[in-house]
Design an enzyme around this catalytic site. Sequence first.
Site, PDB file in Angstrom:
ATOM      1  CG  ASN A   1      -8.642   3.086   0.618  1.00 40.53           C
ATOM      2  OD1 ASN A   1      -7.502   3.473   0.379  1.00 40.53           O
ATOM      3  ND2 ASN A   1      -8.932   1.817   0.854  1.00 40.53           N
TER       4      ASN A   1
ATOM      5  CD  GLU B   1      -3.219   0.339   0.189  1.00 43.57           C
ATOM      6  OE1 GLU B   1      -2.747   1.385  -0.323  1.00 43.57           O
ATOM      7  OE2 GLU B   1      -4.398  -0.011   0.037  1.00 43.57           O
TER       8      GLU B   1
ATOM      9  CG  ASP C   1      -7.590  -0.200  -1.943  1.00 39.13           C
ATOM     10  OD1 ASP C   1      -6.996   0.657  -1.258  1.00 39.13           O
ATOM     11  OD2 ASP C   1      -7.598  -1.402  -1.620  1.00 39.13           O
TER      12      ASP C   1
END
Length: 299
Positions: free
Chosen positions: A147, A18, A206
């Site tokens: 997000n 991430e 995301d």
Amino acid sequence: MHADDIRPLTDHRCLLGESPLWHPDEQVLYSVDIPARQVLRWREGAAAPDIWPQAAEPGCIAAREGGGLVVARRDGLWTLDPATGQQEQLALPPYDPAQQRYNDGKPDAAGRLWVGALSDARRPEAALYRIDANGATAMVEGMAVGNGLAWSPDGGTLYASDTKAHTIYRHAFDVTTGALGPREPWVRFPERQPDQPLSAYGGRPDGAAVDLEGAYWVAMFEGQRLLRLSPEGRVLQELPLPVRCPTMPCLGGVDGRTLFITTARDKRPAEELVAQPWAGAVLTLRVDVPGLPANRVRR
């Protein structure tokens, strides 16, 4: 730009990669592996990333004015000096770390850090926080998985998604004061229906990045694709990916035209991982429109 040109950065695989960050000063890529509790640095030509273990899950990272990184972890905000490995706590979390953690975040142009939290139970009990010298302020509440944070090139629009809700929102943004306008649903995606095969599911939004033309690149988790959306929310491009679970794009490289995409393999079915050996890799691709330089945290 073509899907056949996508390549993994190295042979290293994250469990849940991430927060890719092209560092504006160091000209290297940083990222995190959340469940592995690692901050990683990807140097050009290196066979493997440099790794700094973390005592708690890191949700995101940001460049810090004056050097080093700020790491938003389950247990609060920390600094990390990659030159020495030294880590110091800046602030405790504004939530119960037994039930939530920091997730996706970025600094705005004035150096305030914005981070969306995540509820471990995926209930709408988390918030989007603005963090500055006065501490953390909950600016948007009722989120399950904060997000997709990004700003328009002129700084007048803030984008943020709730992955659980399959929705990207936008707000008018005042960079001088850090004030947000009302939350407006911008793009909604269909939720996966019972018994719907993954091959027929488009995924949920995301992490994201905005390019110089104001287009919003979003990773569609479980959708095996990346979308490039116009400021009006129209799909400009759809990039099929060789992995089921992309997590976040980042634009960087010397000219800002290298697209980096973090991906996940944690808790994925064994047959999927056999079929998709690049799951967990950082993927790269050259694109036509460069990204915006990353802002720095001023604290």
